[in-house]
Design a protein around this motif. Structure first.
Motif, PDB file in Angstrom:
ATOM      1  N   LEU A 160     -54.389  49.505 -42.963  1.00  0.00           N
ATOM      2  CA  LEU A 160     -53.781  50.805 -43.269  1.00  0.00           C
ATOM      3  C   LEU A 160     -52.577  50.652 -44.193  1.00  0.00           C
ATOM      4  CD1 LEU A 160     -53.986  52.585 -39.802  1.00  0.00           C
ATOM      5  CD2 LEU A 160     -55.468  52.889 -41.790  1.00  0.00           C
ATOM      6  N   ALA A 161     -51.848  49.552 -44.052  1.00  0.00           N
ATOM      7  CA  ALA A 161     -50.698  49.320 -44.925  1.00  0.00           C
ATOM      8  C   ALA A 161     -51.135  49.167 -46.382  1.00  0.00           C
ATOM      9  CB  ALA A 161     -49.939  48.076 -44.478  1.00  0.00           C
ATOM     10  N   VAL A 162     -52.361  48.671 -46.587  1.00  0.00           N
ATOM     11  CA  VAL A 162     -52.886  48.531 -47.946  1.00  0.00           C
ATOM     12  C   VAL A 162     -53.534  49.833 -48.414  1.00  0.00           C
ATOM     13  CG1 VAL A 162     -54.611  47.342 -49.367  1.00  0.00           C
ATOM     14  CG2 VAL A 162     -53.232  46.051 -47.718  1.00  0.00           C
ATOM     15  N   ALA A 163     -54.289  50.484 -47.507  1.00  0.00           N
ATOM     16  CA  ALA A 163     -55.112  51.623 -47.905  1.00  0.00           C
ATOM     17  C   ALA A 163     -54.308  52.892 -48.174  1.00  0.00           C
ATOM     18  CB  ALA A 163     -56.157  51.905 -46.831  1.00  0.00           C
ATOM     19  N   LEU A 164     -53.315  53.199 -47.327  1.00  0.00           N
ATOM     20  CA  LEU A 164     -52.584  54.461 -47.466  1.00  0.00           C
ATOM     21  C   LEU A 164     -51.802  54.549 -48.778  1.00  0.00           C
ATOM     22  CD1 LEU A 164     -51.452  55.102 -43.787  1.00  0.00           C
ATOM     23  CD2 LEU A 164     -53.406  56.065 -45.033  1.00  0.00           C
TER      24      LEU A 164
END
Length: 404
Positions: free
Chosen positions: A212-216
């Motif tokens: 999520l830290a990469v995707a958001l």
């Protein structure tokens, strides 16, 4: 190599524009002067479509159309028709409609007194190798034989290129599908899961937090990222189309694992087959080397051949001149040396081309067999990691009864 638009004149007094391929303006002037032209002006040829992809100019002749035209033209010549009459027929009835106006221009130049090779060169849509071969055929009185040889050359080179492109289609489709799937999951599906986990107030495991830290942030800046990548690709593409950029990229290509050696041998096969075709048609060795260098798609190899041509002009043998460049494989040099010693250089060059074309085909097939497997494995690992990271919080929710 760059293209230059040159205003030139010939001994008959005609003045016309000529597109010349060369490393620099001075080299373009020298090439034209060596061919007997008077050079009045030279300017750099800038064509956006040509920069984005070679051979995309509307007036360039497509390989398939060009092959059919040469077959028809050679049939008419062998039947005894004069060149002008053959051009009259093809300008009106050529199988490819886009060729007809081009052939009409060639016909008018021939009717005005130019030789066929001069008319083809002045028109600007025909490959330099073809123009040189036709000129040699005219001088030797064996135009039909040269055309037959060039038709064979076209069939081999076009077939080789078609097989290569066909072999690359499947890996390209796999890569495109993988990018689309990952892009959809990362930019659309994962934010939905992130919103759900936030509402449920679930403690997220480390893989999910990393994902999520990469995707958001990627979703928030997706359009900017796409624009930056597109801009970077255009800048790199234009840089590689410049003389210095293309040469720098070419110097890197031979060092690429697995494919670097294939790249060198594929261009070597193209060079020796072109040279064999020109020599077989009666073109002297040094002009044939210059023409072959201009026809090569690699600036590095083109520079290498030009250096060899300069050494041959000074009296060295061809294999010795090529050996000093340290780019041509030893086996090719040995075969060329045997061809020079036996007086059958053109035939030996054809054998060299066939040998390396077969080797390139074999190694490409072997390499391309593994590429789809590697792509599928990488896709499985990436998609598997994404799915596991997305569903791990669900497992913890079920095990913990719904909350912290």
């Amino acid at each position: 190599m760059a293209e230059f638009v040159c205003k030139v004149g010939d001994a008959s007094g005609r003045i016309f524009d000529q597109v010349e391929t060369a490393q620099s303006e001075d080299e373009a002037r020298q090439k034209l002067a060596d061919r007997g032209y008077y050079v009045f002006a030279v300017r750099h040829h800038f064509d956006l479509l040509e920069r984005l992809g070679p051979g995309r100019r509307s007036r360039m002749v497509r390989p398939d159309d060009f092959l059919i035209f040469n077959q028809q033209f050679n049939t008419l010549i062998k039947a005894g028709l004069p060149i002008l009459r053959a051009l009259d027929l093809l300008a009106e009835r050529a199988a490819a409609p886009r060729l007809r106006p081009i052939l009409g221009e060639v016909r008018e130049r021939v009717r005005a007194g130019a030789s066929l090779s001069e008319a083809l060169e002045a028109q600007g849509s025909f490959p330099l190798v073809y123009v040189t071969a036709v000129g040699a055929g005219e001088r030797s009185g064996n135009l039909s034989g040269v055309l037959e040889q060039y038709i064979g050359y076209l069939r081999v080179t076009t077939g080789f290129r078609s097989r290569l492109m066909t072999a690359l289609i499947y890996p390209a489709v796999l890569v495109a599908a993988a990018l689309l799937i990952v892009t959809f999951v990362v930019t659309y599906a994962m934010p939905q899961y992130a919103s759900l986990y936030h509402e449920l107030d679930i403690a997220l495991p480390a893989p999910t937090r990393i994902l999520l830290a990469v995707a958001l942030p990627l979703r928030n800046y997706f359009l900017a990222l796409v624009a930056a990548v597109a801009l970077g690709a255009v800048v790199v593409l234009f840089w590689t189309r410049s003389g210095a950029g293309a040469l720098a990229v070419d110097r890197f290509k031979p060092r690429v694992p697995l494919l670097g050696d294939v790249w060198v041998k594929a261009h070597l096969a193209q060079f020796v087959r072109t040279l064999s075709t020109l020599l077989g048609g009666g073109t002297p060795l040094v002009p044939a080397l210059h023409t072959s260098a201009a026809a090569i798609g690699s600036p590095l190899l083109a520079t290498t051949v030009e250096q060899a041509a300069a050494r041959v002009k000074e009296g060295q043998s061809l294999h010795a001149g090529l050996a000093e460049t340290h780019l041509i494989p030893g086996l090719a040099l040995e075969m060329i040396e045997v061809g020079e010693a036996s007086g059958a250089l053109a035939a030996m060059l054809t054998s060299v081309a066939e040998f390396y074309e077969e080797e390139v085909n074999t190694r490409l097939q072997r390499t391309l067999t593994w590429i789809p497997i590697v792509i599928l494995v990488v896709m499985a690992v990436v998609v598997g990691f994404i799915l596991i990271a997305l569903y791990l919080p669900m497992f913890s929710l079920q095990a913990g009864g719904g909350g912290r």
